[in-house]
Design a protein around this motif. Structure first.
Motif, PDB file in Angstrom:
ATOM      1  N   THR A  84       0.854  -1.185   0.000  1.00 17.11           N
ATOM      2  CA  THR A  84       0.000   0.000   0.000  1.00 17.11           C
ATOM      3  C   THR A  84       0.887   1.231   0.000  1.00 17.11           C
ATOM      4  OG1 THR A  84      -0.125   0.016   2.413  1.00 17.11           O
ATOM      5  CG2 THR A  84      -1.887  -1.123   1.237  1.00 17.11           C
ATOM      6  N   ARG A  85       0.288   2.359  -0.382  1.00 16.79           N
ATOM      7  CA  ARG A  85       1.048   3.607  -0.454  1.00 16.79           C
ATOM      8  C   ARG A  85       1.486   4.048   0.942  1.00 16.79           C
ATOM      9  NH1 ARG A  85      -0.398   9.175  -0.647  1.00 16.79           N
ATOM     10  NH2 ARG A  85      -2.572   8.607  -0.399  1.00 16.79           N
ATOM     11  N   LEU A  86       0.576   3.920   1.905  1.00 14.43           N
ATOM     12  CA  LEU A  86       0.881   4.314   3.279  1.00 14.43           C
ATOM     13  C   LEU A  86       0.805   3.096   4.198  1.00 14.43           C
ATOM     14  CD1 LEU A  86      -1.302   7.529   3.420  1.00 14.43           C
ATOM     15  CD2 LEU A  86       1.175   7.426   3.215  1.00 14.43           C
ATOM     16  N   THR A  87       1.655   3.085   5.189  1.00 15.39           N
ATOM     17  CA  THR A  87       1.618   2.011   6.183  1.00 15.39           C
ATOM     18  C   THR A  87       0.714   2.462   7.322  1.00 15.39           C
ATOM     19  OG1 THR A  87       3.882   1.398   5.633  1.00 15.39           O
ATOM     20  CG2 THR A  87       3.004   0.591   7.725  1.00 15.39           C
ATOM     21  N   PRO A  88      -0.279   1.654   7.677  1.00 20.85           N
ATOM     22  CA  PRO A  88      -1.184   2.073   8.756  1.00 20.85           C
ATOM     23  C   PRO A  88      -0.489   2.083  10.115  1.00 20.85           C
ATOM     24  CG  PRO A  88      -1.703  -0.149   8.044  1.00 20.85           C
ATOM     25  CD  PRO A  88      -0.657   0.367   7.115  1.00 20.85           C
ATOM     26  N   SER A  89      -0.948   2.988  10.959  1.00 20.27           N
ATOM     27  CA  SER A  89      -0.449   2.997  12.336  1.00 20.27           C
ATOM     28  C   SER A  89      -1.082   1.813  13.060  1.00 20.27           C
ATOM     29  CB  SER A  89      -0.809   4.305  13.034  1.00 20.27           C
ATOM     30  OG  SER A  89      -2.214   4.456  13.084  1.00 20.27           O
ATOM     31  N   LEU A  90      -0.369   1.279  14.022  1.00 25.70           N
ATOM     32  CA  LEU A  90      -0.834   0.093  14.740  1.00 25.70           C
ATOM     33  C   LEU A  90      -1.204   0.457  16.172  1.00 25.70           C
ATOM     34  CD1 LEU A  90       1.838  -2.525  13.622  1.00 25.70           C
ATOM     35  CD2 LEU A  90      -0.406  -2.126  12.633  1.00 25.70           C
ATOM     36  N   GLU A  91      -2.313  -0.075  16.613  1.00 27.61           N
ATOM     37  CA  GLU A  91      -2.742   0.077  18.000  1.00 27.61           C
ATOM     38  C   GLU A  91      -3.049  -1.312  18.529  1.00 27.61           C
ATOM     39  OE1 GLU A  91      -6.262   2.191  20.657  1.00 27.61           O
ATOM     40  OE2 GLU A  91      -6.486   2.009  18.492  1.00 27.61           O
ATOM     41  N   PHE A  92      -2.353  -1.724  19.585  1.00 29.25           N
ATOM     42  CA  PHE A  92      -2.549  -3.046  20.158  1.00 29.25           C
ATOM     43  C   PHE A  92      -3.549  -2.961  21.301  1.00 29.25           C
ATOM     44  CE2 PHE A  92       1.503  -3.418  18.034  1.00 29.25           C
ATOM     45  CZ  PHE A  92       1.370  -4.637  17.397  1.00 29.25           C
ATOM     46  N   ILE A  93      -4.600  -3.785  21.217  1.00 29.41           N
ATOM     47  CA  ILE A  93      -5.676  -3.784  22.211  1.00 29.41           C
ATOM     48  C   ILE A  93      -5.826  -5.199  22.745  1.00 29.41           C
ATOM     49  CG2 ILE A  93      -8.133  -3.353  22.587  1.00 29.41           C
ATOM     50  CD1 ILE A  93      -7.996  -1.470  20.125  1.00 29.41           C
ATOM     51  N   LEU A  94      -5.787  -5.320  24.067  1.00 31.46           N
ATOM     52  CA  LEU A  94      -5.970  -6.626  24.700  1.00 31.46           C
ATOM     53  C   LEU A  94      -7.409  -7.073  24.483  1.00 31.46           C
ATOM     54  CD1 LEU A  94      -4.773  -8.879  26.457  1.00 31.46           C
ATOM     55  CD2 LEU A  94      -5.583  -7.623  28.438  1.00 31.46           C
ATOM     56  N   ASP A  95      -7.579  -8.239  23.905  1.00 24.19           N
ATOM     57  CA  ASP A  95      -8.912  -8.765  23.592  1.00 24.19           C
ATOM     58  C   ASP A  95      -9.502  -9.403  24.840  1.00 24.19           C
ATOM     59  OD1 ASP A  95     -11.126  -9.465  22.176  1.00 24.19           O
ATOM     60  OD2 ASP A  95     -10.062 -10.645  20.669  1.00 24.19           O
ATOM     61  N   ALA A  96     -10.745  -9.083  25.116  1.00 20.38           N
ATOM     62  CA  ALA A  96     -11.405  -9.586  26.322  1.00 20.38           C
ATOM     63  C   ALA A  96     -12.183 -10.866  26.068  1.00 20.38           C
ATOM     64  CB  ALA A  96     -12.327  -8.504  26.872  1.00 20.38           C
ATOM     65  N   ILE A  97     -11.964 -11.530  24.962  1.00 22.09           N
ATOM     66  CA  ILE A  97     -12.719 -12.743  24.631  1.00 22.09           C
ATOM     67  C   ILE A  97     -12.546 -13.840  25.682  1.00 22.09           C
ATOM     68  CG2 ILE A  97     -12.836 -14.664  22.991  1.00 22.09           C
ATOM     69  CD1 ILE A  97     -12.551 -12.659  20.756  1.00 22.09           C
ATOM     70  N   PRO A  98     -11.341 -14.164  26.135  1.00 21.15           N
ATOM     71  CA  PRO A  98     -11.231 -15.253  27.129  1.00 21.15           C
ATOM     72  C   PRO A  98     -11.970 -14.940  28.432  1.00 21.15           C
ATOM     73  CG  PRO A  98      -9.093 -14.811  26.159  1.00 21.15           C
ATOM     74  CD  PRO A  98     -10.016 -13.735  25.683  1.00 21.15           C
ATOM     75  N   GLU A  99     -11.871 -13.699  28.901  1.00 21.02           N
ATOM     76  CA  GLU A  99     -12.557 -13.329  30.133  1.00 21.02           C
ATOM     77  C   GLU A  99     -14.067 -13.387  29.944  1.00 21.02           C
ATOM     78  OE1 GLU A  99     -10.084 -11.415  28.832  1.00 21.02           O
ATOM     79  OE2 GLU A  99      -8.502 -11.956  30.235  1.00 21.02           O
ATOM     80  N   ASN A 100     -14.537 -12.893  28.794  1.00 24.81           N
ATOM     81  CA  ASN A 100     -15.970 -12.944  28.520  1.00 24.81           C
ATOM     82  C   ASN A 100     -16.453 -14.385  28.405  1.00 24.81           C
ATOM     83  OD1 ASN A 100     -16.089 -10.166  28.485  1.00 24.81           O
ATOM     84  ND2 ASN A 100     -16.049 -10.002  26.269  1.00 24.81           N
ATOM     85  N   ALA A 101     -15.670 -15.233  27.777  1.00 21.21           N
ATOM     86  CA  ALA A 101     -16.043 -16.640  27.639  1.00 21.21           C
ATOM     87  C   ALA A 101     -16.099 -17.316  29.009  1.00 21.21           C
ATOM     88  CB  ALA A 101     -15.061 -17.360  26.728  1.00 21.21           C
ATOM     89  N   ASP A 102     -15.148 -17.015  29.881  1.00 16.73           N
ATOM     90  CA  ASP A 102     -15.165 -17.586  31.233  1.00 16.73           C
ATOM     91  C   ASP A 102     -16.391 -17.116  32.004  1.00 16.73           C
ATOM     92  OD1 ASP A 102     -12.812 -18.921  30.753  1.00 16.73           O
ATOM     93  OD2 ASP A 102     -11.540 -17.429  31.756  1.00 16.73           O
ATOM     94  N   HIS A 103     -16.718 -15.836  31.856  1.00 15.47           N
ATOM     95  CA  HIS A 103     -17.883 -15.284  32.550  1.00 15.47           C
ATOM     96  C   HIS A 103     -19.171 -15.937  32.048  1.00 15.47           C
ATOM     97  CE1 HIS A 103     -20.351 -12.414  34.681  1.00 15.47           C
ATOM     98  NE2 HIS A 103     -20.961 -12.090  33.553  1.00 15.47           N
ATOM     99  N   ILE A 104     -19.286 -16.099  30.735  1.00 18.33           N
ATOM    100  CA  ILE A 104     -20.474 -16.737  30.162  1.00 18.33           C
ATOM    101  C   ILE A 104     -20.553 -18.193  30.600  1.00 18.33           C
ATOM    102  CG2 ILE A 104     -21.498 -17.511  27.986  1.00 18.33           C
ATOM    103  CD1 ILE A 104     -20.547 -14.846  26.786  1.00 18.33           C
ATOM    104  N   SER A 105     -19.429 -18.884  30.647  1.00 13.02           N
ATOM    105  CA  SER A 105     -19.418 -20.278  31.115  1.00 13.02           C
ATOM    106  C   SER A 105     -19.878 -20.378  32.563  1.00 13.02           C
ATOM    107  CB  SER A 105     -18.027 -20.878  30.978  1.00 13.02           C
ATOM    108  OG  SER A 105     -17.658 -20.959  29.639  1.00 13.02           O
ATOM    109  N   ALA A 106     -19.427 -19.450  33.392  1.00 11.88           N
ATOM    110  CA  ALA A 106     -19.850 -19.445  34.797  1.00 11.88           C
ATOM    111  C   ALA A 106     -21.349 -19.193  34.917  1.00 11.88           C
ATOM    112  CB  ALA A 106     -19.072 -18.393  35.579  1.00 11.88           C
ATOM    113  N   LEU A 107     -21.868 -18.268  34.110  1.00 11.70           N
ATOM    114  CA  LEU A 107     -23.303 -17.997  34.139  1.00 11.70           C
ATOM    115  C   LEU A 107     -24.115 -19.196  33.671  1.00 11.70           C
ATOM    116  CD1 LEU A 107     -23.429 -14.335  32.761  1.00 11.70           C
ATOM    117  CD2 LEU A 107     -23.810 -15.095  35.118  1.00 11.70           C
ATOM    118  N   LEU A 108     -23.650 -19.867  32.626  1.00 11.36           N
ATOM    119  CA  LEU A 108     -24.347 -21.060  32.142  1.00 11.36           C
ATOM    120  C   LEU A 108     -24.300 -22.186  33.161  1.00 11.36           C
ATOM    121  CD1 LEU A 108     -23.241 -21.109  28.403  1.00 11.36           C
ATOM    122  CD2 LEU A 108     -25.518 -20.630  29.306  1.00 11.36           C
ATOM    123  N   ARG A 109     -23.158 -22.353  33.840  1.00 12.63           N
ATOM    124  CA  ARG A 109     -23.031 -23.379  34.870  1.00 12.63           C
ATOM    125  C   ARG A 109     -24.007 -23.083  36.017  1.00 12.63           C
ATOM    126  NH1 ARG A 109     -18.045 -23.584  34.773  1.00 12.63           N
ATOM    127  NH2 ARG A 109     -17.599 -21.787  36.082  1.00 12.63           N
TER     128      ARG A 109
END
Length: 161
Positions: A84-109
């Motif tokens: 590409t003509r320009l290189t995009p700037s990068l922003e690293f964000i911690l994904d909350a998927i594992p925590e959300n999955a654990d919370h949903i599993s606890a609620l289902l249990r």
């Protein structure tokens, strides 16, 4: 059309970053990182990189610091492999998927446990009133006998002065 290009660029960035992180950085703070998703803006100027880290909160914080310090090097790596003509700037964000999955599993249990306790109560429950609370239709033979008796009583009363 632009959405397809965004998706292709995001996928390419994800592959380049994953390959680079697999080779490793010279930062001991970097933990076991998995790139889960990359989202690129419509003008391809900015990329949000979502990642997960195996380990506890200290590992997550150390990895976040390592990725922040290596952002420039990772951006140049992306620029080399992205046409590409320009290189995009990068922003690293911690994904909350594992925590959300654990919370949903606890609620289902918890919901499953409550369902089992309610099912146990229902199995030993008894009706509050009659066993069959519905009114059944009357037999017509009984009604005929009753009607004749009532008519006889009415005639007797009318005959009296």
């Amino acid at each position: 059309m632009a959405g397809e290009r965004q998706a292709r660029v995001a996928d390419r960035i994800r592959v380049v970053l994953a390959e680079r992180l697999e080779k490793g950085l010279r930062d001991p703070r970097l933990g076991f990182v998995t790139i889960t998703d990359v989202r690129v803006t419509g003008d391809l100027q900015h990329a949000s990189v979502f990642y997960t880290v195996m380990g506890d909160e200290a590992h997550r914080n150390d990895t976040a610091a390592a990725l922040k310090s290596a952002t420039g090097m990772l951006r140049s790596e992306v620029g080399k492999n992205l046409n590409t003509r320009l290189t995009p700037s990068l922003e690293f964000i911690l994904d909350a998927i594992p925590e959300n999955a654990d919370h949903i599993s606890a609620l289902l249990r918890e919901a499953r446990e409550r369902d089992e306790s309610v099912a146990g109560l229902a199995a030993s429950a008894a009706y509050a009133g009659d066993a069959d609370p519905y009114v059944k239709p009357r037999d017509t033979e009984d009604d005929d006998d009753l009607d004749e008796d009532e008519l006889d009583d009415d005639e007797d009363e009318s005959a009296r002065p």
